[in-house]
Design an enzyme around this catalytic site. Sequence first.
Site, PDB file in Angstrom:
ATOM      1  N   CYS A 269     -32.054  16.423   3.797  1.00 49.36           N
ATOM      2  CA  CYS A 269     -32.535  17.689   3.247  1.00 49.36           C
ATOM      3  C   CYS A 269     -31.511  18.789   3.536  1.00 49.36           C
ATOM      4  CB  CYS A 269     -33.888  18.025   3.865  1.00 49.36           C
ATOM      5  SG  CYS A 269     -34.458  19.664   3.414  1.00 49.36           S
TER       6      CYS A 269
ATOM      7  N   HIS B  70     -37.826  21.244   0.066  1.00 49.97           N
ATOM      8  CA  HIS B  70     -38.186  21.828   1.369  1.00 49.97           C
ATOM      9  C   HIS B  70     -38.760  23.202   1.023  1.00 49.97           C
ATOM     10  CE1 HIS B  70     -36.934  22.674   5.820  1.00 49.97           C
ATOM     11  NE2 HIS B  70     -37.602  23.742   5.394  1.00 49.97           N
TER      12      HIS B  70
ATOM     13  N   HIS C  35     -39.708  20.804   8.394  1.00 52.97           N
ATOM     14  CA  HIS C  35     -39.680  20.352   7.003  1.00 52.97           C
ATOM     15  C   HIS C  35     -41.087  20.196   6.433  1.00 52.97           C
ATOM     16  CE1 HIS C  35     -37.827  18.361   3.502  1.00 52.97           C
ATOM     17  NE2 HIS C  35     -38.992  17.737   3.446  1.00 52.97           N
TER      18      HIS C  35
ATOM     19  N   HIS D 138     -39.745  26.763   0.185  1.00 58.29           N
ATOM     20  CA  HIS D 138     -38.964  28.006   0.241  1.00 58.29           C
ATOM     21  C   HIS D 138     -39.610  29.064  -0.644  1.00 58.29           C
ATOM     22  CE1 HIS D 138     -37.166  25.436  -2.910  1.00 58.29           C
ATOM     23  NE2 HIS D 138     -36.789  26.541  -3.549  1.00 58.29           N
TER      24      HIS D 138
ATOM     25  N   ASP E  40     -29.215  32.973  -1.015  1.00 55.85           N
ATOM     26  CA  ASP E  40     -28.988  31.890  -1.970  1.00 55.85           C
ATOM     27  C   ASP E  40     -27.536  31.969  -2.420  1.00 55.85           C
ATOM     28  OD1 ASP E  40     -28.959  30.133  -4.141  1.00 55.85           O
ATOM     29  OD2 ASP E  40     -30.993  30.667  -4.747  1.00 55.85           O
TER      30      ASP E  40
HETATM   31 ZN   LIG Z   1     -36.004  19.992   4.985  1.00 56.46          ZN
END
Ligand SMILES: [Zn+2]
Length: 135
Positions: free
Chosen positions: A5, A91, A47, A93, A31
């Site tokens: 990840c 993951h 996670h 966000h 980002d």
């Molecule tokens: Zn992750």
Amino acid sequence: MEDNCIFCKIVKNEIPSYKVYEDDLFLAFLDIKPLNPGNSLLIPKDHYRWVYEVPNFGAYWQVAQKIALATIKSLNADSISFVTLGHDVPHAHIRIIPRFQNDSHADSIDFKATQEINSDQMAKIAQKTALQIIN
Ligand SMILES: [Zn+2]
């Protein structure tokens, strides 16, 4: 932690990032393909696949609010759009997108309208925003 990840690797500092905010549970960084200058991603350090699976959901969004307010101040943004689609990186966000008058998104978000911002500028934006965060 998931081995492959990319966000878990950012949490572990295996991949560098322009950090905006960090505490015991959450991390926010810019980002690298921003939809506007100052576009950050707020993730849980553990996670979780989806935003709605993060156990301390209220605390998670309170951090998002802090970063949003700091981003408005540091970049003189008109408003903030939060996006939590989650289909790009698996993951959780929260995408925190500052909005400006006459930016390329009109009354929605154009996900193809990413911007190129050089690393000096990215570092400055991250630092400026981090300084505005009130704990
Ligand atoms: Zn992750």
